[in-house]
Design a protein around this motif. Structure first.
Motif, PDB file in Angstrom:
ATOM      1  N   ILE A  49      42.716  41.626  52.074  1.00  0.00           N
ATOM      2  CA  ILE A  49      43.916  42.170  51.447  1.00  0.00           C
ATOM      3  C   ILE A  49      44.609  41.075  50.633  1.00  0.00           C
ATOM      4  N   TYR A  50      44.851  41.388  49.375  1.00  0.00           N
ATOM      5  CA  TYR A  50      45.464  40.425  48.465  1.00  0.00           C
ATOM      6  C   TYR A  50      46.869  40.891  48.094  1.00  0.00           C
ATOM      7  N   ARG A  51      47.851  40.093  48.457  1.00  0.00           N
ATOM      8  CA  ARG A  51      49.265  40.341  48.132  1.00  0.00           C
ATOM      9  C   ARG A  51      49.741  41.738  48.503  1.00  0.00           C
ATOM     10  N   ARG A  52      49.255  42.277  49.590  1.00  0.00           N
ATOM     11  CA  ARG A  52      49.633  43.617  50.070  1.00  0.00           C
ATOM     12  C   ARG A  52      49.495  44.672  48.969  1.00  0.00           C
ATOM     13  N   SER A  53      48.552  44.439  48.085  1.00  0.00           N
ATOM     14  CA  SER A  53      48.379  45.355  46.962  1.00  0.00           C
ATOM     15  C   SER A  53      46.925  45.756  46.756  1.00  0.00           C
ATOM     16  N   THR A  54      46.015  44.798  46.838  1.00  0.00           N
ATOM     17  CA  THR A  54      44.602  45.056  46.581  1.00  0.00           C
ATOM     18  C   THR A  54      43.804  44.886  47.866  1.00  0.00           C
ATOM     19  N   VAL A  55      42.928  45.849  48.131  1.00  0.00           N
ATOM     20  CA  VAL A  55      42.071  45.813  49.320  1.00  0.00           C
ATOM     21  C   VAL A  55      40.616  45.775  48.870  1.00  0.00           C
ATOM     22  N   LEU A  56      39.844  44.883  49.491  1.00  0.00           N
ATOM     23  CA  LEU A  56      38.387  44.852  49.318  1.00  0.00           C
ATOM     24  C   LEU A  56      37.762  45.243  50.636  1.00  0.00           C
ATOM     25  N   ASP A  57      36.725  46.065  50.585  1.00  0.00           N
ATOM     26  CA  ASP A  57      36.019  46.452  51.804  1.00  0.00           C
ATOM     27  C   ASP A  57      34.527  46.312  51.548  1.00  0.00           C
ATOM     28  N   PHE A  58      33.855  45.580  52.437  1.00  0.00           N
ATOM     29  CA  PHE A  58      32.429  45.336  52.290  1.00  0.00           C
ATOM     30  C   PHE A  58      31.623  46.380  53.053  1.00  0.00           C
ATOM     31  N   LYS A  59      30.604  46.921  52.393  1.00  0.00           N
ATOM     32  CA  LYS A  59      29.709  47.910  52.997  1.00  0.00           C
ATOM     33  C   LYS A  59      28.264  47.513  52.722  1.00  0.00           C
ATOM     34  N   THR A  60      27.434  47.471  53.759  1.00  0.00           N
ATOM     35  CA  THR A  60      26.005  47.315  53.503  1.00  0.00           C
ATOM     36  C   THR A  60      25.471  48.683  53.092  1.00  0.00           C
ATOM     37  N   THR A  61      24.476  48.675  52.238  1.00  0.00           N
ATOM     38  CA  THR A  61      23.949  49.948  51.739  1.00  0.00           C
ATOM     39  C   THR A  61      22.464  49.829  51.417  1.00  0.00           C
ATOM     40  N   SER A  62      21.791  50.946  51.544  1.00  0.00           N
ATOM     41  CA  SER A  62      20.386  51.011  51.113  1.00  0.00           C
ATOM     42  C   SER A  62      20.289  51.695  49.749  1.00  0.00           C
ATOM     43  N   ALA A  63      21.443  51.970  49.123  1.00  0.00           N
ATOM     44  CA  ALA A  63      21.459  52.610  47.798  1.00  0.00           C
ATOM     45  C   ALA A  63      20.744  51.733  46.777  1.00  0.00           C
ATOM     46  N   ARG A  64      20.030  52.390  45.863  1.00  0.00           N
ATOM     47  CA  ARG A  64      19.278  51.655  44.838  1.00  0.00           C
ATOM     48  C   ARG A  64      20.057  51.527  43.526  1.00  0.00           C
ATOM     49  N   THR A  65      21.025  52.444  43.324  1.00  0.00           N
ATOM     50  CA  THR A  65      21.793  52.429  42.076  1.00  0.00           C
ATOM     51  C   THR A  65      23.280  52.571  42.389  1.00  0.00           C
ATOM     52  N   HIS A  66      24.094  52.241  41.393  1.00  0.00           N
ATOM     53  CA  HIS A  66      25.544  52.379  41.547  1.00  0.00           C
ATOM     54  C   HIS A  66      25.916  53.839  41.803  1.00  0.00           C
ATOM     55  N   GLU A  67      25.252  54.749  41.115  1.00  0.00           N
ATOM     56  CA  GLU A  67      25.535  56.185  41.282  1.00  0.00           C
ATOM     57  C   GLU A  67      25.203  56.635  42.705  1.00  0.00           C
ATOM     58  N   GLU A  68      24.099  56.138  43.233  1.00  0.00           N
ATOM     59  CA  GLU A  68      23.725  56.494  44.605  1.00  0.00           C
ATOM     60  C   GLU A  68      24.738  55.932  45.603  1.00  0.00           C
ATOM     61  N   PHE A  69      25.216  54.719  45.343  1.00  0.00           N
ATOM     62  CA  PHE A  69      26.233  54.129  46.224  1.00  0.00           C
ATOM     63  C   PHE A  69      27.521  54.957  46.170  1.00  0.00           C
TER      64      PHE A  69
END
Length: 197
Positions: free
Chosen positions: A105-125
């Motif tokens: 969490i950056y400055r109580r404004s932006t959140v990043l969340d990490f996810k592992t994925t087996s998706a092959r493309t951005h659209e699939e993710f």
């Protein structure tokens, strides 16, 4: 106090509750969960990763960690943000006690969340984000802090081991739909369980 001992409703609790309502058996793939926890620990609290959990591929873990740290945006946020931040809040509509643990969490404004994925493309993710109710998670976490921006970082656990950046708040209707989902579940929770978590 350990996060899991805090008697409040989490987004994971809402997933379990949804499955119970729909009669869906909740099968949690232990190997995938162990790997995801190990990767989160490596990225967010590396000092706590003393011993790898059984069955975790250490070589793959190292490779994915290096992929994330090689990404300029991820590296910047990991350096200048708070990590594994626990937020306790009351849902504005139901008054139910809720909790969230945010990856970054950056400055109580932006959140990043990490996810592992087996998706092959951005659209699939992106499709998997909806399939796994990540839209609901984004809304729940943003509302926990009054945040403005939410970014999912999909980490490919299959070749070519790349990253997908999906800015949830830039996708029309994504967070709004997720908000409707979590609010509907909280209303049903209150109906079934009363005011308790």
């Amino acid at each position: 106090m350990d996060y899991y001992q805090i008697r409040r409703i989490s987004n994971s609790d809402l997933t379990a509750f949804k499955h119970k309502l729909l009669g869906i058996p909740q099968k949690l793939p232990a190997k995938a969960i162990s790997f995801g926890i190990a990767l989160h620990t490596l990225l967010l609290e590396p000092e706590k990763l003393e011993v790898l959990p059984a069955g975790v591929d250490g070589q793959l873990l190292k490779r994915l960690g290096e992929t994330v740290l090689a990404d300029k945006q991820c590296r910047w946020y990991l350096r200048y943000s708070r990590k594994e931040q626990v937020e306790l809040f009351e849902d504005a509509r139901t008054g139910l006690p809720c909790k969230a643990r945010l990856d970054v969490i950056y400055r109580r404004s932006t959140v990043l969340d990490f996810k592992t994925t087996s998706a092959r493309t951005h659209e699939e993710f992106a499709a998997k984000c909806l399939q796994y109710d990540y839209d609901r998670q984004a809304a729940f976490y943003l509302d926990a802090i009054g945040g403005k921006r939410f970014i999912f970082v999909g980490i490919q656990k299959v070749k070519p081991y790349g990253l997908f950046h999906l800015e949830a708040t830039a996708r029309p209707g994504f967070v709004e739909y997720g908000r409707k989902k979590y609010q509907a579940l909280l209303r049903k929770w209150k109906e079934v369980n009363g005011e308790s978590a």
